[in-house]
Enzyme design. Structure first.
Site, PDB file in Angstrom:
ATOM      1  N   SER A 151       0.913  -1.108   0.115  1.00  0.00           N
ATOM      2  CA  SER A 151      -0.081  -0.053  -0.040  1.00  0.00           C
ATOM      3  C   SER A 151       0.786   1.184   0.120  1.00  0.00           C
ATOM      4  CB  SER A 151      -0.885  -0.012   1.401  1.00  0.00           C
ATOM      5  OG  SER A 151      -0.199  -0.042   2.297  1.00  0.00           O
ATOM      6  N   LYS A 152       0.287   2.523  -0.503  1.00  0.00           N
ATOM      7  CA  LYS A 152       1.134   3.589  -0.738  1.00  0.00           C
ATOM      8  C   LYS A 152       1.221   4.318   0.429  1.00  0.00           C
ATOM      9  CE  LYS A 152      -2.855   5.932  -2.671  1.00  0.00           C
ATOM     10  NZ  LYS A 152      -3.261   6.704  -3.812  1.00  0.00           N
ATOM     11  N   ARG A 153       0.293   3.841   1.541  1.00  0.00           N
ATOM     12  CA  ARG A 153       0.703   4.686   3.019  1.00  0.00           C
ATOM     13  C   ARG A 153       1.997   4.656   3.354  1.00  0.00           C
ATOM     14  NH1 ARG A 153      -3.665   5.174   5.472  1.00  0.00           N
ATOM     15  NH2 ARG A 153      -3.711   6.289   7.409  1.00  0.00           N
ATOM     16  N   ASP A 154       2.610   3.544   3.428  1.00  0.00           N
ATOM     17  CA  ASP A 154       3.912   3.594   3.887  1.00  0.00           C
ATOM     18  C   ASP A 154       5.343   3.226   2.895  1.00  0.00           C
ATOM     19  OD1 ASP A 154       3.206   4.054   6.635  1.00  0.00           O
ATOM     20  OD2 ASP A 154       2.415   2.143   6.499  1.00  0.00           O
ATOM     21  N   ASN A 155       4.615   3.017   1.584  1.00  0.00           N
ATOM     22  CA  ASN A 155       5.497   2.627   0.598  1.00  0.00           C
ATOM     23  C   ASN A 155       5.532   3.415  -0.670  1.00  0.00           C
ATOM     24  OD1 ASN A 155       6.695   0.258   2.251  1.00  0.00           O
ATOM     25  ND2 ASN A 155       4.346  -0.031   2.044  1.00  0.00           N
TER      26      ASN A 155
END
Length: 540
Positions: free
Chosen positions: A295-299
């Site tokens: 996911s783009k939350r942390d990556n």
RNA sequence: GGCGCAUUCGUCUAGCGGCCUAGGACGCAUCCCUCUCAAGGAUGAGACCACGGGUUCGAAUCCCGUAUGCGCUACCA
């Protein structure tokens, strides 16, 4: 009118229907298994069919890689098709983002938007007539039906079902709706959708080339909408129609499609069309310690992000392909040529894989350090140097006379850098005027006995470099030999490190730097002497 | 909740009934090399093959349960 020609095609398909039926997946009670077409012997036609909703996710791109490699491996074609059937989710730059990502990875498509091809157009919003006529045809055939339910009713049905702990889903009311009810609905100005009529009983079995054969009870499948009230098809109809007419042999897509695959099988059967082979590639999971899908939350999740972070397309490609696929028990580096030669969908693994950035870093470093030529490396560094403000955007676009210097500067760190983005950080001091360098004078001392000793080393270095001929100055081995000579026979230092330390700091302003001789040569004699002199002064 | 898929070192994986006292790679540790930092070389720690039952002369490999993880469950793809 396009409809009529389309219907001719459909008629032709119906003629083919009888002899095709025996060979494909069965449903409605029969226990026969799908017969997968022999995929090795003939060239495959695969496609990447993204929806233009932004920069492609890396998991999504990996299925494109698999599809591309399989097409090329078998000598077939790889197509790009834009699935823009949901107007609400479009991004303005969506299509261009997709093209950029594919282009960056050298995933060239044989047919697609712009490029055209025998089955153009390759943009679904330009093929609406086709889907509409086929949906209509299915209604006439009795394999689909008009649904007059409002979104509000659908919502209410779901809520009611959930309230009594039942699986949500459409209650199939319009399958059996009366004529008067239909007329009433139409009179109220409502535009119906078209739903697929899922067989109420029996099972559907099909074989995925990666996952095992899969059987589901037809009763667990929804009567999915295939044509929305705005006249656009849903994915379920559109991709099947396009894959059929575009003669796609292998549908390679993410595993999130697995649950709806039986629905697709039933639609193929309802249409009497021969089925392609299905390959459901595993999803990519978050790095260790994080749960869920990447996911783009942390990556960083998009290709463009990795490009901006300084990763090479070769490395990303190599990394991504190894996430869920392997060639053997030891090969770890694959060029595009290797991949095209060696890739085999039979070796795709069904297990989801966690995204491990360390491995990407390792591969990226490998390509930078050992595969790229100096010229290639320096050329790729240009945008990063400009971005960091070390050179101007104009120089990045056209280095001209600056090229030799830039090239030499980049070459100094080619063997030690992990990403392109690190390069300007490592060598910015070469581009700044020496006078602007700031560092504590004590750094110059290192393991030398004291300021006086370090100053003496600088003094000797200055004298030596000032007096040698140009030819010697540009010969790193000669300089090293010269400095070693001074260290051993003149200053009688314990080791050569003591000799090389002060100039390193004086030239770079840092305690960690590229090769000293490289810096001396790259900076040139005048600049080198000035920096050494400045260092010496600061010790006084 | 329902349906589906998966399950080998921390991570990516090899393994498709006997070659496995489970191989490789990343990362980690130690050593070597060395002008700093890297790179490179060597060595090592690290997996009772999720668990429990079967099948078999023999199972990481086949079957069944359980657990866990992941996915799907829209007039999104």
């Amino acid at each position: 009118m396009i409809i009529s020609s389309v219907e001719l095609i459909i008629l032709a398909q119906h003629v083919r229907r009888l002899d095709v039926l025996d060979r494909q997946a069965t449903s409605t009670g029969s226990e026969k298994e799908t017969i997968v077409t022999d995929n090795i012997t003939k060239p495959a036609r695969t496609r990447y069919a993204p929806s233009p909703t932004g920069n492609p996710h890396i998991g999504n791109i990996r299925t494109a890689i698999f599809a591309y490699l399989w097409a090329k491996h078998t000598g077939g074609q790889f197509l790009l098709r834009i699935e823009d059937t949901d107007k609400k989710r479009q991004t303005e730059t969506g299509v261009q983002d997709i093209k950029n990502s594919l282009g960056w990875l050298s995933l060239d498509w044989d047919e697609g938007p712009d490029k055209g091809g025998p089955f153009a157009p390759y943009v679904q919003s330009e093929r609406l007539d086709l889907y509409q006529s086929i949906a209509k045809k299915m209604v006439e055939d009795g394999t689909a039906y008009y649904c007059y339910c409002t979104p509000e009713r659908l919502d209410a049905v779901n809520k009611a079902k959930q309230a009594i702990k039942q699986a949500p889903g459409y209650d199939r009311r319009c399958r059996t709706i009366s004529e008067t009810e239909k007329e009433a609905a139409l009179a109220s100005g409502l535009t119906p959708t078209i739903r697929f009529k899922v067989p109420l009983e029996g099972k559907t079995t099909f074989t995925d080339l990666v996952v095992k054969p899969l059987t589901v009870e037809n009763s667990t499948i929804q009567d999915a909408v295939i044509l929305k009230s705005d006249g656009f098809p849903t994915y379920h109809l559109a991709h099947i129609v396009d894959d059929h007419f575009m003669e796609i042999s292998h549908v390679i897509r993410g595993q999130e499609w697995l649950p709806s695959a039986p629905l697709h099988v039933m639609i193929y059967q309802a249409l009497g069309w021969e089925m392609p082979a299905f390959i459901h590639a595993p999803v990519i999971l978050n790095p260790p310690g994080q749960k869920g899908k990447l996911s783009k939350r942390d990556n960083a999740v998009s290709v463009s992000q990795y490009s901006e972070l300084g990763y090479l397309p070769e490395a990303l490609m190599n990394f991504l392909v190894l996430l869920g696929w392997s060639y053997d028990d030891h090969t770890e580096f694959f060029s595009m040529e290797d991949l095209i030669k060696d890739f085999d969908i039979a070796r795709i693994q069904p297990t989801p894989a966690k995204f491990n950035i360390d491995k990407l870093d390792f591969l990226n470093a490998h390509y930078i350090n050992h595969v790229l030529t100096v010229d290639d490396f320096a050329r790729r560094c240009l945008p990063f140097l400009a971005e960091y403000g070390v050179i101007s955007p104009e120089e990045a676009a056209n280095p001209g006379a600056r090229w030799e210097f830039i090239r030499a500067a980049c070459a100094l760190v080619k063997d030690k850098v992990k990403t392109l983005a690190e390069v300007p950080v490592e060598i910015d001091f070469l581009f700044k005027p020496g006078a602007a360098l700031e560092y504590p004078a004590t750094d110059l001392i290192g393991k030398n006995e004291g300021p006086a000793a370090a100053a003496q080393v600088l003094e000797e270095t200055i004298n030596y470099l000032r007096d040698i001929p140009d030819e010697t100055y540009n010969d790193r081995d000669a300089i090293l030999a010269g400095l070693t000579e001074i260290s051993e026979n003149k200053l009688h230092l314990k080791n050569r490190g003591l000799m090389l330390w002060p100039p390193r700091v004086a030239l770079s302003g840092r305690t960690k730097s590229p090769d000293l001789m490289g810096m001396i040569i790259t900076l040139g004699r005048a600049e080198t002497l000035a920096r050494l002199e400045k260092g010496k002064q600061s010790l006084a």
